[in-house]
Write a protein that holds these residues in place. Sequence first.
Motif, PDB file in Angstrom:
ATOM      1  N   SER A  27      77.513  60.025  41.635  1.00 30.21           N
ATOM      2  CA  SER A  27      76.940  60.360  40.008  1.00 30.21           C
ATOM      3  C   SER A  27      78.311  59.980  39.046  1.00 30.21           C
ATOM      4  CB  SER A  27      76.331  61.709  39.906  1.00 30.21           C
ATOM      5  OG  SER A  27      76.213  61.756  38.529  1.00 30.21           O
ATOM      6  N   PHE A  28      77.598  59.509  37.866  1.00 29.27           N
ATOM      7  CA  PHE A  28      78.775  59.104  37.112  1.00 29.27           C
ATOM      8  C   PHE A  28      78.408  59.786  35.711  1.00 29.27           C
ATOM      9  CE2 PHE A  28      76.595  55.502  38.862  1.00 29.27           C
ATOM     10  CZ  PHE A  28      75.636  54.914  37.558  1.00 29.27           C
ATOM     11  N   ALA A  29      77.821  60.799  35.709  1.00 28.87           N
ATOM     12  CA  ALA A  29      77.146  61.386  34.476  1.00 28.87           C
ATOM     13  C   ALA A  29      78.220  62.118  33.755  1.00 28.87           C
ATOM     14  CB  ALA A  29      76.159  62.646  34.760  1.00 28.87           C
ATOM     15  N   PRO A  30      78.656  61.879  32.494  1.00 33.49           N
ATOM     16  CA  PRO A  30      79.743  62.709  31.770  1.00 33.49           C
ATOM     17  C   PRO A  30      79.231  63.991  31.207  1.00 33.49           C
ATOM     18  CG  PRO A  30      78.936  60.794  30.630  1.00 33.49           C
ATOM     19  CD  PRO A  30      78.219  60.758  31.968  1.00 33.49           C
ATOM     20  N   LYS A  31      80.173  64.910  31.383  1.00 33.75           N
ATOM     21  CA  LYS A  31      79.744  66.151  30.452  1.00 33.75           C
ATOM     22  C   LYS A  31      79.981  66.004  28.864  1.00 33.75           C
ATOM     23  CE  LYS A  31      81.318  69.022  34.219  1.00 33.75           C
ATOM     24  NZ  LYS A  31      82.455  69.759  34.840  1.00 33.75           N
ATOM     25  N   ASP A  32      79.397  66.880  28.202  1.00 34.26           N
ATOM     26  CA  ASP A  32      79.566  66.271  26.655  1.00 34.26           C
ATOM     27  C   ASP A  32      80.886  66.544  26.091  1.00 34.26           C
ATOM     28  OD1 ASP A  32      76.927  66.187  27.108  1.00 34.26           O
ATOM     29  OD2 ASP A  32      76.505  67.743  25.719  1.00 34.26           O
ATOM     30  N   GLN A  33      81.330  66.036  25.085  1.00 34.62           N
ATOM     31  CA  GLN A  33      82.290  66.307  24.355  1.00 34.62           C
ATOM     32  C   GLN A  33      82.419  67.482  23.173  1.00 34.62           C
ATOM     33  OE1 GLN A  33      82.678  63.591  20.867  1.00 34.62           O
ATOM     34  NE2 GLN A  33      84.705  63.113  21.181  1.00 34.62           N
ATOM     35  N   GLN A  34      83.629  68.082  22.950  1.00 33.50           N
ATOM     36  CA  GLN A  34      83.694  69.050  22.307  1.00 33.50           C
ATOM     37  C   GLN A  34      85.204  69.325  21.729  1.00 33.50           C
ATOM     38  OE1 GLN A  34      84.669  73.448  21.994  1.00 33.50           O
ATOM     39  NE2 GLN A  34      82.810  73.300  23.161  1.00 33.50           N
ATOM     40  N   LEU A  35      85.274  69.131  20.335  1.00 30.29           N
ATOM     41  CA  LEU A  35      86.768  69.079  19.854  1.00 30.29           C
ATOM     42  C   LEU A  35      86.901  70.107  19.023  1.00 30.29           C
ATOM     43  CD1 LEU A  35      87.281  65.152  19.256  1.00 30.29           C
ATOM     44  CD2 LEU A  35      87.556  66.434  21.417  1.00 30.29           C
ATOM     45  N   LEU A  36      86.296  71.145  19.490  1.00 27.96           N
ATOM     46  CA  LEU A  36      86.632  72.480  18.429  1.00 27.96           C
ATOM     47  C   LEU A  36      88.036  72.703  18.327  1.00 27.96           C
ATOM     48  CD1 LEU A  36      85.150  74.702  16.906  1.00 27.96           C
ATOM     49  CD2 LEU A  36      85.507  76.026  18.807  1.00 27.96           C
ATOM     50  N   LEU A  37      88.812  72.823  19.351  1.00 22.81           N
ATOM     51  CA  LEU A  37      90.043  73.060  19.228  1.00 22.81           C
ATOM     52  C   LEU A  37      91.252  72.078  18.935  1.00 22.81           C
ATOM     53  CD1 LEU A  37      90.354  74.950  22.710  1.00 22.81           C
ATOM     54  CD2 LEU A  37      89.919  75.963  20.453  1.00 22.81           C
ATOM     55  N   TYR A  38      90.686  70.930  18.217  1.00 18.65           N
ATOM     56  CA  TYR A  38      91.466  69.951  17.885  1.00 18.65           C
ATOM     57  C   TYR A  38      91.172  69.597  16.568  1.00 18.65           C
ATOM     58  CZ  TYR A  38      92.531  69.423  22.771  1.00 18.65           C
ATOM     59  OH  TYR A  38      93.163  69.870  24.161  1.00 18.65           O
ATOM     60  N   ILE A  39      90.303  70.380  15.880  1.00 21.80           N
ATOM     61  CA  ILE A  39      90.026  69.916  14.512  1.00 21.80           C
ATOM     62  C   ILE A  39      91.341  70.168  13.319  1.00 21.80           C
ATOM     63  CG2 ILE A  39      88.600  70.947  12.311  1.00 21.80           C
ATOM     64  CD1 ILE A  39      86.782  69.617  14.604  1.00 21.80           C
ATOM     65  N   LYS A  40      92.087  71.007  13.918  1.00 24.93           N
ATOM     66  CA  LYS A  40      93.335  70.958  12.698  1.00 24.93           C
ATOM     67  C   LYS A  40      93.905  69.683  13.077  1.00 24.93           C
ATOM     68  CE  LYS A  40      96.515  74.146  10.769  1.00 24.93           C
ATOM     69  NZ  LYS A  40      97.849  74.391  11.460  1.00 24.93           N
ATOM     70  N   GLU A  41      94.456  69.409  14.307  1.00 29.01           N
ATOM     71  CA  GLU A  41      95.024  68.006  14.604  1.00 29.01           C
ATOM     72  C   GLU A  41      94.486  66.824  14.027  1.00 29.01           C
ATOM     73  OE1 GLU A  41      97.298  67.786  18.548  1.00 29.01           O
ATOM     74  OE2 GLU A  41      96.111  69.626  18.635  1.00 29.01           O
ATOM     75  N   LEU A  42      93.022  66.712  14.034  1.00 30.14           N
ATOM     76  CA  LEU A  42      92.444  65.675  13.347  1.00 30.14           C
ATOM     77  C   LEU A  42      92.444  65.637  12.167  1.00 30.14           C
ATOM     78  CD1 LEU A  42      89.097  65.987  15.846  1.00 30.14           C
ATOM     79  CD2 LEU A  42      90.749  64.187  15.955  1.00 30.14           C
ATOM     80  N   MET A  43      92.490  66.735  11.592  1.00 28.83           N
ATOM     81  CA  MET A  43      92.520  66.883   9.838  1.00 28.83           C
ATOM     82  C   MET A  43      94.265  66.426   9.646  1.00 28.83           C
ATOM     83  SD  MET A  43      90.421  70.259   9.200  1.00 28.83           S
ATOM     84  CE  MET A  43      90.676  70.428   7.408  1.00 28.83           C
ATOM     85  N   GLU A  44      94.961  66.913  10.500  1.00 31.19           N
ATOM     86  CA  GLU A  44      96.376  66.389  10.000  1.00 31.19           C
ATOM     87  C   GLU A  44      96.641  64.879  10.280  1.00 31.19           C
ATOM     88  OE1 GLU A  44      98.523  70.795  11.041  1.00 31.19           O
ATOM     89  OE2 GLU A  44      98.498  69.035  12.680  1.00 31.19           O
ATOM     90  N   ILE A  45      96.122  64.456  11.205  1.00 28.52           N
ATOM     91  CA  ILE A  45      96.186  62.636  11.210  1.00 28.52           C
ATOM     92  C   ILE A  45      95.495  62.202  10.033  1.00 28.52           C
ATOM     93  CG2 ILE A  45      94.878  61.068  12.709  1.00 28.52           C
ATOM     94  CD1 ILE A  45      95.341  62.860  15.144  1.00 28.52           C
ATOM     95  N   GLY A  46      94.463  62.572   9.517  1.00 27.35           N
ATOM     96  CA  GLY A  46      93.963  62.230   8.378  1.00 27.35           C
ATOM     97  C   GLY A  46      92.617  61.648   8.430  1.00 27.35           C
ATOM     98  N   VAL A  47      91.708  62.133   9.821  1.00 29.15           N
ATOM     99  CA  VAL A  47      90.613  61.592  10.191  1.00 29.15           C
ATOM    100  C   VAL A  47      89.655  61.984   9.010  1.00 29.15           C
ATOM    101  CG1 VAL A  47      88.653  61.794  11.755  1.00 29.15           C
ATOM    102  CG2 VAL A  47      90.996  61.514  12.626  1.00 29.15           C
ATOM    103  N   ASN A  48      88.767  60.725   8.529  1.00 36.92           N
ATOM    104  CA  ASN A  48      88.191  61.035   7.209  1.00 36.92           C
ATOM    105  C   ASN A  48      86.562  61.705   7.506  1.00 36.92           C
ATOM    106  OD1 ASN A  48      89.703  58.441   7.111  1.00 36.92           O
ATOM    107  ND2 ASN A  48      89.603  59.178   4.972  1.00 36.92           N
ATOM    108  N   SER A  49      86.108  61.469   8.882  1.00 39.83           N
ATOM    109  CA  SER A  49      84.831  61.815   8.989  1.00 39.83           C
ATOM    110  C   SER A  49      84.624  62.427  10.283  1.00 39.83           C
ATOM    111  CB  SER A  49      83.691  60.833   8.556  1.00 39.83           C
ATOM    112  OG  SER A  49      82.422  61.238   8.883  1.00 39.83           O
ATOM    113  N   PHE A  50      83.973  63.865  10.570  1.00 38.96           N
ATOM    114  CA  PHE A  50      83.873  64.350  11.919  1.00 38.96           C
ATOM    115  C   PHE A  50      82.203  64.131  12.138  1.00 38.96           C
ATOM    116  CE2 PHE A  50      87.673  67.437  11.416  1.00 38.96           C
ATOM    117  CZ  PHE A  50      88.344  66.450  11.591  1.00 38.96           C
TER     118      PHE A  50
END
Lengths: 274, 398
Positions: free
Chosen positions: B216-239
């Motif tokens: 099988s090659f079914a991926p599990k889902d994605q969850q970036l809850l613990l990386y929200i702060k880092e994503l904001m610091e990078i300057g990602v504009n839209s989540f």
Amino acid sequence: MNKFYITNPSDIDRYINLDVSGFIFGIEKFSSEFNSYLSLDEISLMCDKCKNNNKDIIIFLNRLYFESEIDELRETIKELSKLNVIIGFTDDSVLNILDEIGFKGESMLIANHLGTNSYTLDFYLNRGVKNAYISTEITIDEINEINNHTNSNIFIKGYGYLNMATSSRKLLTNYFMFINKNKDKNSYTFKDFVTSKEFKIVEEYNSNFYTGDVYNSIEFIDKLDNLNIILDNYMIDEEVFYKEVNNFINHNISEGNYTGFLDKKTVYKVEDYE
Amino acid sequence: MNRPELLAPAGDLERLKWAIDYGADAVYLGGKEFSLRSNAKNFSLEEIKEGCEYAHERNKKVYVTVNILFHENDTNGLIEYLKHLEECKVDAIISSDLFILDLIKKEKINIEFHLSTQKSSLNSEAVKFYLKNGVKRVVLARECSLEDMKSIKIRTNADMEVFIHGAMCMGYSGRCTLSNYFTNRDSNRGACAQICRWVFDLYDGDEKVSNETKFSFAPKDQQLLLYIKELMEIGVNSFKIEGRMKSVYYLATILSVYRKVIDGILDGTYKYDPLDEIILRRCANRESLPQYVKEFPGVNEQYYMDREEKTNQDFLGVVLGYDKETKEIILEERNYFSVGDKINIFGPGNRSIFLDVKYIKNEDGNLVENANHPREVLRIPCTTEVSVNDLIRVDFIN
């Protein structure tokens, strides 16, 4: 009148006097889906040989590139741009780099699954990309309509396994790890329970999925006129391939081959099944 | 630190309103034509207009996906459609077919173009190319790591949208046509049959490699809850949250958690709460993991057995009203619950109350022990006033 392009022959001398227009090669690190890859030096030598025999050389930069690869990619493209080759690309980063270094040669969009209409090809044509290798998931009629509607120089696949999907995950490595067995090779087949149809999965840089049958468009060759046809030897026995190349050149038409979507339209919406 | 946009899916007009009410800064949706997810209800032009009005009155944005890969004859009506979207005051279209950039310019259609993740943008050079050609925002490929995102931001200063939660494709988006080959359903025109959720036998030549554990090659889902702060610091504009086919409960739950976390980071009050992860996990039917952000996904980021997907009955009902005289919640039931059960009622703005179900009254005013008829209107006592469209779930916290 078709022009034929051969991918990465193991012995180019065997093909160079045939009525083929050129050869397609992969380069180390930045190409995929070739039986072997050339270094810049080897490409340079191949250029001399092809130039003397009036054959084109196309280098396929046919991967998507991660940010960490971009600086090395730029240097490789700079070197490639000094050679007399057509630069094919899948990732638009290549086009941006070619633009920034003032590349004056020819380039080719390797659109893979995404090359399904003439408007997209025109977008690239308007930005200097004269050649386009289009999707294998469209019909003969669609191919010809695209060819009629654009001034882009269209390439289609004529022979070889069809790529169905590409994943950046190491799908075989992961599976073998899970079942606690050794992965002895990079290529396996898998079967659908319902149809018992067989497909290929190959793990190299990416994990690529292929049809189990070799695609062969020769029975439709007369309907695919004025197109550049790529004959691809990836994972194919060299003798079998050589014979098929000659069949294409000599129009030795056979029937009953696997012809993919050439005469089969995909369904747009599920209700279209009804 | 800039305030990022929290972008939610909207499968229909009802869900658009729920998403906005539960904290989305913007929603994305598909029209009846030219959109992937052809099995979602999707929006008529009238509904898109109404959705835009609802969103704009609340200072929120609406993006419309025009993200099929066009075949030669699929473009009939496209110009008129794009003009209609402009008239509806849609804030942007999300598309991967670049010819639309030239088309909107030629037709002088005033609408922003956001480049869909279907284009698999992984690096700064590709992003530079898109920006030069008029793309206003790039939805990065889900395969990007935090390092990739950081470098792309520094080198391009692009307006970047990143998926933070939801289902993933096994392959590069747009580069998987397994559905075409297995079922003749066109994955890039909205009919993906999700072959990556099937199981197979694996062979080495004639020798079967797979045993009871199917390939099988079914991926599990994605969850970036613990990386929200880092994503904001990078300057990602839209989540971006995935899931135009998901339920109102799913949407409200996911949005509530991410809204709380983003706002907490912005005002300096955020503290990691393991409960947030529990809430996110319980409302999905698949396990969710960070996938590509820190390292390449490996053996643990996939499923190998037959669908290991679980449904749960956490979602108990929707609040229809509150009777101040009797101090009773009027609700529409979704899943079974009983007298004595512990429940949690939550709503927009992180309102949350917990209570024990003291009694249940049916539509006739009779007391019943169990709520076991989905969609039945019931009453339960509650001394705290709750609001219409608050949601009721199992109290898995206390």
